[in-house]
Design a protein around this motif. Sequence first.
Motif, PDB file in Angstrom:
ATOM      1  N   LEU A   5       0.822  -1.224  -0.228  1.00 39.56           N
ATOM      2  CA  LEU A   5      -0.011  -0.036   0.004  1.00 39.56           C
ATOM      3  C   LEU A   5       0.817   1.276  -0.015  1.00 39.56           C
ATOM      4  O   LEU A   5       1.945   1.118   0.343  1.00 39.56           O
ATOM      5  N   GLY A   7       0.502   5.386   1.120  1.00 42.31           N
ATOM      6  CA  GLY A   7      -0.443   6.298   2.053  1.00 42.31           C
ATOM      7  C   GLY A   7      -0.805   7.594   1.515  1.00 42.31           C
ATOM      8  O   GLY A   7       0.184   8.126   0.773  1.00 42.31           O
ATOM      9  N   LYS A  29      -3.821   3.457   1.521  1.00 43.28           N
ATOM     10  CA  LYS A  29      -4.308   3.621   3.034  1.00 43.28           C
ATOM     11  C   LYS A  29      -4.466   5.121   2.824  1.00 43.28           C
ATOM     12  O   LYS A  29      -3.287   5.926   2.847  1.00 43.28           O
ATOM     13  N   CYS A  54      -7.776   1.480   1.796  1.00 46.52           N
ATOM     14  CA  CYS A  54      -7.876   1.038   3.180  1.00 46.52           C
ATOM     15  C   CYS A  54      -7.950   2.256   3.815  1.00 46.52           C
ATOM     16  O   CYS A  54      -7.161   3.278   3.770  1.00 46.52           O
ATOM     17  N   HIS A  56      -7.064   4.238   7.459  1.00 46.21           N
ATOM     18  CA  HIS A  56      -6.325   4.256   8.643  1.00 46.21           C
ATOM     19  C   HIS A  56      -7.136   5.115   9.430  1.00 46.21           C
ATOM     20  O   HIS A  56      -7.222   6.220   9.093  1.00 46.21           O
TER      21      HIS A  56
END
Length: 76
Positions: A5, A7, A29, A54, A56
């Motif tokens: 991934l 970020g 993410k 995803c 966080h």
Amino acid sequence: MKQFLIGQFGEFDEIKQHRDFRKEFYGVKACFMKNETELDKLITCSKKDNFKICVHFPLRSGKWRLRDPQYLSKDD
């Protein structure tokens, strides 16, 4: 192996996305996005380039008093 991934923090950075993301990566993410416009940019790119998003926690900045969620599952 599609387990990597990158970020995206605070805003969707298109330059970073094109520089760092590879076709064999799983997704992005995201956390502390400053507004829905930034989320829309990320969602649009994920659909166009076929990758997963995803979360966080927290996904949006300024919405939670605490940094971490108070629970992760409703199950006992």
